[in-house]
Each structure stands twice: as C-alpha cells, then as structure tokens.
Design an enzyme around this catalytic site. Structure first.
Site, mmCIF file in Angstrom:
data_model
loop_
_atom_site.group_PDB
_atom_site.id
_atom_site.type_symbol
_atom_site.label_atom_id
_atom_site.label_comp_id
_atom_site.label_asym_id
_atom_site.label_seq_id
_atom_site.Cartn_x
_atom_site.Cartn_y
_atom_site.Cartn_z
ATOM 1 C CE LYS A 1 -3.805 -2.286 -0.008
ATOM 2 N NZ LYS A 1 -3.219 -3.528 -0.526
HETATM 3 C C1 LIG Z 1 -9.886 -4.941 -1.589
HETATM 4 C C2 LIG Z 1 -9.058 -5.459 -0.452
HETATM 5 N N1 LIG Z 1 -9.675 -5.789 0.688
HETATM 6 C C3 LIG Z 1 -9.009 -6.243 1.746
HETATM 7 C C4 LIG Z 1 -7.636 -6.392 1.715
HETATM 8 C C5 LIG Z 1 -6.962 -6.995 2.896
HETATM 9 O O1 LIG Z 1 -5.920 -6.265 3.443
HETATM 10 P P1 LIG Z 1 -4.724 -7.017 4.174
HETATM 11 O O2 LIG Z 1 -3.779 -7.493 3.148
HETATM 12 O O3 LIG Z 1 -4.143 -5.939 5.053
HETATM 13 O O4 LIG Z 1 -5.317 -8.122 4.984
HETATM 14 C C6 LIG Z 1 -6.933 -6.067 0.555
HETATM 15 C C7 LIG Z 1 -5.478 -6.209 0.491
HETATM 16 O O5 LIG Z 1 -4.762 -5.665 -0.268
HETATM 17 C C8 LIG Z 1 -7.660 -5.605 -0.570
HETATM 18 O O6 LIG Z 1 -7.044 -5.306 -1.720
#
Ligand SMILES: Cc1ncc(COP(=O)(O)O)c(C=O)c1O
Length: 369
Positions: A186
């Site tokens: 990110k």
């Molecule tokens: C659309 C979306 N939702 C949820 C997440 C989940 O985030 P994390 O990787 O921090 O668990 C991501 C991860 O990139 C995502 O792209």
C-alpha cells in the site's frame, strides 16, 4: 529477475527511528493509540481501531454488525479475495454483485435488483460490503440510498484507497464502518496492518474488545465471548504513523504516476473514471488493454523482461471458492479480468522507468505476444 516492481516503497529508516525515539520509556500500546488518533483525524472519523490486517478488520466489522452463520452478505464480485474470505469466516454466504463500466466498482442498479429480490424472499442481507477498487471510489451516494431504503448497513472496504475522497470526504467514512489496509504494497504501509474507522462509539468499543481476546472489564482475566488476537503490533503502528505523515505526498505521487501513463497510452487503453467531486488515490495505475488483448499473457511477457505487473482481479463468481454463491452479473468484471493490467505504481517510480514500462507494454500489444 524483477527490475521494476509493482508497488515498491523505499524504507524510511530515519522516519521510523525518530518515531521510536519519541516513545522510549513509554508503554508500547501508546504508539498504537496515537496512530489510531492520527488516522481518525486524517480521515475525519470519530474512532479508529488499529488491527493486524485489513482482512481482520473486515472480519471484525462483520462480527460487530451481528452477521451470523447462514446470513447473506452482499459484496462485489470484482475484488480481491480478502473482501470475501471474512464472510466465510463468520459462516455467512456472499451474494456477488457485478461492476459499473466506468468506476469498475459495485453497480448500484444491480445492487437494487439484488436487494429487491432478496427482500421479496424475506432474505435481506445482514450487510453490504463495498470496495473502492485500486483507489477509485465506488458510487457511494447511490449505494447508500439503496442500503438505507432496505435498512442494510454498509461496510466500506477501503483497503486500497486511503487518500481517495468522495465529495470532499475520505472514503471509509460513509458506511457504518470502514476499513483500511497498511500491508506491504500500500502507498502508506506498516509492513502489515489494518484499521477500522467508524463514527459509532458502541461499534468502535465492540471492535476493540473483540480484537484483544474479548477480555471483560474485570480486575482479573475474565472471558465470556470468543475473542481474537487482532491488535496491531506497536512496530507496525510506528511505521504506519511515520508514513501517514506523508499521505498527501504519496497520494500525489501515485496520481502523477497515473497521469503520466494516461498521457503515454492511447485512448483505447481505458482506465477507471473519476466522476465530478471524486478523487481517486490511484493506488495502482490500472488499464484495460484494447479489445482482443489478453491481460494475463501480457503480464507473463512483461515478467520475462523484469517488469512486475498484475492481471486485474479474477472475479469472485469465477472462483471455485464461490461456486455456490448467488451472483448478479452483467459481464463487466469478466471483461476487466480478460483485458486488465495493473502497472508498476510504487511511491519511488520515476518517469523514465514509466516510459520503459509503456514501450514494453505497447510493443507487446502492437506486435503481439
Ligand atoms: C480490496 C481489499 N480488501 C481487503 C484487503 C486486505 O488487506 P490485508 O492485506 O491488510 O489483509 C486487501 C489487500 O490488499 C484488498 O485489496
């Protein structure tokens, strides 16, 4: 070997050290609390709870809205699996909704159709999860109108879109709860982490309670409910805090990266559209290749020359995981997967490298692969 990564951010060791120095001798949980306050202020929410991933944040959001086994949860089909997995964690069933052609996000009219049908069947969903894909906000006003009409709470999965705004307000602050991710790729990262934001004090309290093993407020360890070890770790909070200070800089940089690609690629390479009053954070610069092209093949060929790109999400209704899910489809997400590609978009990318990405990509599209 990858020479040009998809979303690399250089590590700012001095920013991290300077934050850690400020907390020498202070309880480490203070770092997390201060990061929560900083995030809440940044996005304009009353409360933020920092957790160890965006996925955990969605899981907790569903739990505090009371989603139970066999309930229905509406979600977009065009998303990363992390939106959908938590629906399965709570034993509920996703109902998948296809995309708008312009924003690539949940189509409000298909949502309306789903809500009307499910309401007639007396099977209204317990929650609607919307996603602001790749940094571009969904049609929030239309979706909230529909959700309000049927009395269904909205969770905003803003994992990919910190820095994006809709009518002047940060995404993540429109629904009952919003979630962000601070994972490695990110634009603002904690090398892992997530957060839930809300304006509802009671929901914030319940999220915090469940995220820290559901410990009751007793002078000893008392547990009446199943809890989770989902709290953010202080080191991730420290790094996220240092990076969040530069949110504007990173967001502007990613927007500039998109602008430069947009100028380079001809108009038959289409991109997600920002409507008036909407500002995409352009987390990743994403394009649909001209008709007849195959995104997955282009991604493979670019890898051979050291350029890391990615296909767009393969829609959830095409995943074996979701083979039993009800879906309201219009074909757009299939087309995005067929022709789509995410281009290198990291915070440190320079225009010369972007030019190389452009020439390699256009060469494949024009000459074939
Ligand atoms: C659309 C979306 N939702 C949820 C997440 C989940 O985030 P994390 O990787 O921090 O668990 C991501 C991860 O990139 C995502 O792209």
């Amino acid at each position: 070997m990858i020479r040009i990564p998809l979303s690399y951010n250089s590590i700012n060791t001095s920013a991290l050290c300077s934050i850690l120095e400020q907390y020498q001798g202070v309880h480490h949980n203070q770092i997390i609390q201060d990061f929560e306050d900083q995030l809440a202020k940044e996005v304009g929410a009353a409360y933020a709870v920092a957790v160890n991933s965006g996925t955990a944040a969605i899981h907790l959001a569903l739990l505090v809205l009371g989603v139970k086994p066999n309930d229905l949860v509406i979600a977009p089909t065009f998303t990363y699996v992390a939106t959908i997995n938590p629906v399965f964690y709570v034993g509920a069933n996703p109902v998948l909704i296809d995309s708008e052609q312009d924003t690539w996000n949940m189509h409000p009219e298909l949502l309306e159709k789903a809500l009307e049908e499910l309401s007639n069947l007396k099977k209204l969903p317990k929650a609607i999860v919307i996603v602001h894909t790749y940094g571009t906000p969904a049609s929030i006003t239309e979706i909230l109108k529909m959700a309000d009409r049927f009395g269904v709470p909205v969770i905003e999965d803003a994992a990919e879109s910190l820095g994006a705004t809709y009518k002047g307000k940060s995404v993540g602050t429109f629904g009952k709860l919003g979630i962000f991710s601070f994972n490695n790729n990110k634009s603002v990262t904690g090398f892992g982490g997530g957060a839930i934001v809300t304006n509802n004090e009671e929901l914030a309290k319940r999220v915090r309670f469940l995220a820290s093993q559901a410990r009751e407020n007793f002078p000893y360890y008392e547990h009446q409910k199943v809890g989770f070890n989902y709290s953010m770790n202080p080191l991730a909070a420290a790094y996220s805090m240092s990076q969040l200070l530069d949110l504007k800089k990173f967001t502007n940089k990613r927007k500039d990266i998109f602008k430069h690609y947009r100028q380079l690629f001809p108009p038959d390479f289409s991109a997600q559209r920002e409507f008036a009053d909407v500002r995409s954070s352009r987390w990743l610069s994403t394009f649909l290749l001209p008709e007849g092209n195959d995104g997955v093949s282009v991604v493979s060929r670019l890898k051979e020359v050291g350029i890391e790109t990615r296909p767009l999400w393969k829609p959830m209704h095409r995943q074996p995981l979701c083979c039993d899910c009800k879906a309201y489809l219009n074909g757009f997400s299939d087309d995005f997967f067929q022709r789509g590609i995410c281009l290198p978009s990291g915070n440190d990318l320079d225009t010369k490298t972007q030019d190389e990405v452009f020439f390699s990509t256009i060469g494949l599209v024009v000459r074939g692969y």
